[in-house]
Design a protein around this motif. Structure first.
Motif, short mmCIF file in Angstrom:
data_model
loop_
_atom_site.label_atom_id
_atom_site.label_comp_id
_atom_site.label_asym_id
_atom_site.label_seq_id
_atom_site.Cartn_x
_atom_site.Cartn_y
_atom_site.Cartn_z
N MET A 93 0.90 -1.23 -0.10
CA MET A 93 0.24 0.01 -0.05
C MET A 93 0.86 1.27 0.16
O MET A 93 1.83 1.37 0.59
CB MET A 93 -0.95 -0.06 1.17
N GLN A 94 0.64 2.30 -0.71
CA GLN A 94 1.12 3.36 -0.75
C GLN A 94 0.33 4.73 -0.07
O GLN A 94 -0.88 4.35 0.08
CB GLN A 94 1.55 3.78 -2.11
N TYR A 95 0.78 5.87 -0.07
CA TYR A 95 0.20 7.02 0.70
C TYR A 95 -0.85 7.53 -0.58
O TYR A 95 -0.31 7.72 -1.66
CB TYR A 95 1.29 8.09 1.07
N ASN A 96 -2.07 7.59 -0.15
CA ASN A 96 -2.93 8.16 -1.06
C ASN A 96 -3.21 9.63 -0.71
O ASN A 96 -3.96 9.94 0.50
CB ASN A 96 -4.15 7.43 -0.98
N GLN A 97 -2.72 10.64 -1.60
CA GLN A 97 -2.86 12.09 -0.90
C GLN A 97 -4.20 12.42 -1.36
O GLN A 97 -4.95 11.85 -2.11
CB GLN A 97 -1.97 12.76 -1.78
N PRO A 98 -4.87 13.59 -0.74
CA PRO A 98 -6.14 14.11 -0.97
C PRO A 98 -6.61 14.18 -2.38
O PRO A 98 -5.52 14.41 -3.16
CB PRO A 98 -5.99 15.55 -0.32
N TYR A 99 -7.76 14.08 -2.76
CA TYR A 99 -8.16 14.37 -3.95
C TYR A 99 -7.79 15.28 -4.66
O TYR A 99 -8.08 16.47 -4.25
CB TYR A 99 -9.71 13.97 -4.22
N GLY A 100 -7.13 15.41 -5.91
CA GLY A 100 -6.81 16.67 -6.60
C GLY A 100 -5.50 17.29 -6.30
O GLY A 100 -4.88 18.34 -6.69
N GLY A 101 -4.80 16.93 -5.09
CA GLY A 101 -3.78 17.19 -4.59
C GLY A 101 -2.32 16.62 -5.30
O GLY A 101 -2.51 15.89 -6.02
N TYR A 108 -7.78 1.11 0.78
CA TYR A 108 -6.29 0.54 0.82
C TYR A 108 -5.82 0.16 2.38
O TYR A 108 -5.14 -0.69 2.72
CB TYR A 108 -5.29 1.21 0.02
N THR A 109 -6.22 1.30 3.08
CA THR A 109 -5.57 1.37 4.40
C THR A 109 -6.47 0.03 5.32
O THR A 109 -5.97 -0.84 5.73
CB THR A 109 -6.05 2.69 5.05
N GLN A 110 -7.82 -0.09 4.88
CA GLN A 110 -8.53 -0.94 5.47
C GLN A 110 -8.15 -2.58 4.89
O GLN A 110 -7.85 -3.57 5.86
CB GLN A 110 -10.10 -0.71 5.30
N ARG A 111 -7.82 -2.29 3.68
CA ARG A 111 -7.46 -3.88 3.25
C ARG A 111 -6.03 -4.50 3.78
O ARG A 111 -6.11 -5.37 4.06
CB ARG A 111 -7.46 -3.65 1.67
N GLU A 112 -5.27 -3.47 3.95
CA GLU A 112 -3.98 -3.78 4.58
C GLU A 112 -4.00 -4.25 5.90
O GLU A 112 -3.32 -5.34 6.27
CB GLU A 112 -3.03 -2.43 4.68
N ILE A 113 -4.69 -3.44 6.89
CA ILE A 113 -4.94 -4.04 8.18
C ILE A 113 -5.63 -5.32 8.13
O ILE A 113 -5.08 -6.27 8.86
CB ILE A 113 -5.79 -3.09 9.11
N VAL A 114 -6.79 -5.50 7.30
CA VAL A 114 -7.52 -6.76 7.40
C VAL A 114 -6.60 -7.86 7.02
O VAL A 114 -6.81 -9.09 7.46
CB VAL A 114 -8.80 -6.33 6.76
N ASN A 115 -5.72 -7.58 5.90
CA ASN A 115 -5.16 -8.61 5.29
C ASN A 115 -4.19 -9.30 6.48
O ASN A 115 -3.83 -10.65 6.45
CB ASN A 115 -4.47 -8.36 3.94
N PHE A 116 -3.64 -8.26 7.14
CA PHE A 116 -2.60 -8.83 8.03
C PHE A 116 -3.40 -9.77 9.21
O PHE A 116 -2.87 -10.74 9.79
CB PHE A 116 -1.96 -7.56 8.71
#
Length: 276
Positions: free
Chosen positions: A1-9, A36-44
């Protein structure tokens, strides 16, 4: 997972809150930031063999405690460990660690196949394993150092560190004396001692007439006294010695040598009496 910046930023832009009083609009959260954040944690949580639930909000911590993503069961053979991590590492990187439930006791040099990538397994001294260092059904901890796996903890029992030195024991009994050595050479004779003091005259005096009393007669003329056989006893001016013995005087020295040899002890007693 990567960092997802604010929409349009821009990439890595930070999120900001809205400030209605000043007309500042808040950041628009894109779906990926939540997804993605939730998926990463849930997958762990799933890889840790836990069932995700909103009723337990410490499942991430429980997953770290279990650490099943670093746990593997060996499916290989003697000296060839085979493990498959889940998720599978795309490559081996330094610091990767695995807790391995060993299948077969090793008999010598050993290697590890981790998700299809085989590398040697050495000791922390970077030498090949000796036989029996890892045993069947034991748990070995191995860490990849960028070149090979290192065994951090084997499964065979090893002795602990040496204990402290004990106290010194009591002194033993004295042994028997050895045999006498050879006698040394005689030393040189010492110097002669000083001359002793002169002796003192005896105080032992025998009374006249007692057994052992003796006397010296004055010189007599030759032929004055003769034995009953007519032999001359004294020579001129001879000083005879006489001793009192059993009631008679007996001559102890005479002038006539032949007479001495003939038996001076039988000289007639009257001679001595007249001398006295």
């Amino acid at each position: 997972m990567q960092y997802n910046q604010p929409y349009g930023g821009a990439v890595n832009d930070s999120y900001i809150d809205a400030v209605p009083a000043t007309g500042v609009e808040g950041s628009v959260i894109p779906a990926a930031a939540i997804e993605y954040t939730q998926r990463e944690i849930v997958n762990f949580i799933l890889k840790s063999q836990l069932a995700p639930t909103n009723g337990d909000l410490v499942q991430l911590s429980r997953s770290v405690q279990v650490d099943l993503v670093n746990w593997a069961i060996d499916t290989g053979s003697a000296n060839h460990i085979i493990v498959n991590l889940d998720p599978a590492p795309s490559t081996l990187v330094a610091g990767l660690k695995v807790w391995v439930l060993v299948k077969v006791t090793n008999t010598g040099t050993t290697d590890v196949n981790c998700n299809g990538i085989t590398k040697p397994l050495l000791t922390q001294g970077l030498v090949n394993l000796a036989a029996g260092v890892i045993v069947a059904n034991g748990i070995a901890i191995i860490v990849y150092d960028g070149t090979q796996w290192q065994l951090m903890l084997g499964t065979a029992a090893t002795g602990g560190p040496a204990g402290p030195t004990g106290a010194t024991g009591a002194t033993g009994a004295t042994g028997p004396a050895g045999v006498n050595g050879a006698t040394g050479a005689t030393g040189p004779q010492g110097p002669q001692g000083p001359q002793g003091p002169p002796g003192s005259p005896t105080s032992l005096i025998v009374a006249p007439g007692a057994v052992g009393a003796y006397a010296f007669t004055n010189g007599v003329s030759a032929g004055v006294y003769t034995s009953p056989g007519g032999m001359q006893v004294f020579a001129d001016n001879f000083v005879p010695s006489i001793v009192w013995f059993s009631g008679t005087w007996r001559v102890m020295s005479v002038a006539n040598e032949a007479y001495q040899q003939g038996g001076a002890a039988n000289i007639w007693s009257g001679l001595a009496q007249r001398i006295a």
